[in-house]
Design a protein around this motif. Sequence first.
Motif, short mmCIF file in Angstrom:
data_model
loop_
_atom_site.label_atom_id
_atom_site.label_comp_id
_atom_site.label_asym_id
_atom_site.label_seq_id
_atom_site.Cartn_x
_atom_site.Cartn_y
_atom_site.Cartn_z
N ASN A 159 60.71 -5.49 -8.55
CA ASN A 159 61.62 -6.10 -7.59
C ASN A 159 60.93 -7.21 -6.83
O ASN A 159 59.70 -7.25 -6.73
N GLU A 160 61.73 -8.09 -6.28
CA GLU A 160 61.21 -9.27 -5.60
C GLU A 160 60.42 -8.91 -4.34
O GLU A 160 59.40 -9.54 -4.04
N ARG A 169 61.29 -11.61 -16.59
CA ARG A 169 60.74 -10.25 -16.56
C ARG A 169 59.61 -10.07 -17.56
O ARG A 169 58.58 -9.51 -17.23
#
Length: 171
Positions: A50-51, A122
């Motif tokens: 996740n960011e 990703r």
Amino acid sequence: MLNRLESLTQRVGGSNELVDQWLQARKQLLIAYCALVGIKPNKEKHTPLNEKALDNFCYHLVDYLSAGHFHIYGKIIKQVEGSTSPKMALTTKFYPKLQANTESVMAFHDRFSEIEFDKNMRQELNQALSEVGEVLASRFALEDQLIQLAAETWQQGNPDAANTGTVQHPA
């Protein structure tokens, strides 16, 4: 890497406040790395990337690298025996390797900090995380040698420290 850090902390922890702070910063960096790649200590399940985890890792990464280069390395070297000691020549062999390592790690930071995730990124990020993990492992090995050299020098300066488990150093 966390196990190796724990072992090093047990061996040299308490020998020097600066080293203790350095090892604590490394632990925070490794925790951020594990959170980013989805590794949960003592768990088999991996979590998705996740960011927020990437931002946290990049923050700890720059903080750790900056502390090493601009604060810790020079102080450790001077505390070992001073800037004119024969050991200074030995420790200067570490610095070019650490500098090259820093450039490699910062390339990761520059590529992946403040980006927006998409599905195509990703795979690239996963590959880059694997590579940066290896680069960090070699950095930690170099830093461990520097820490061990310092701890041995401080212990030689205070033979009673071997019996008490703590090492004192000159202020």
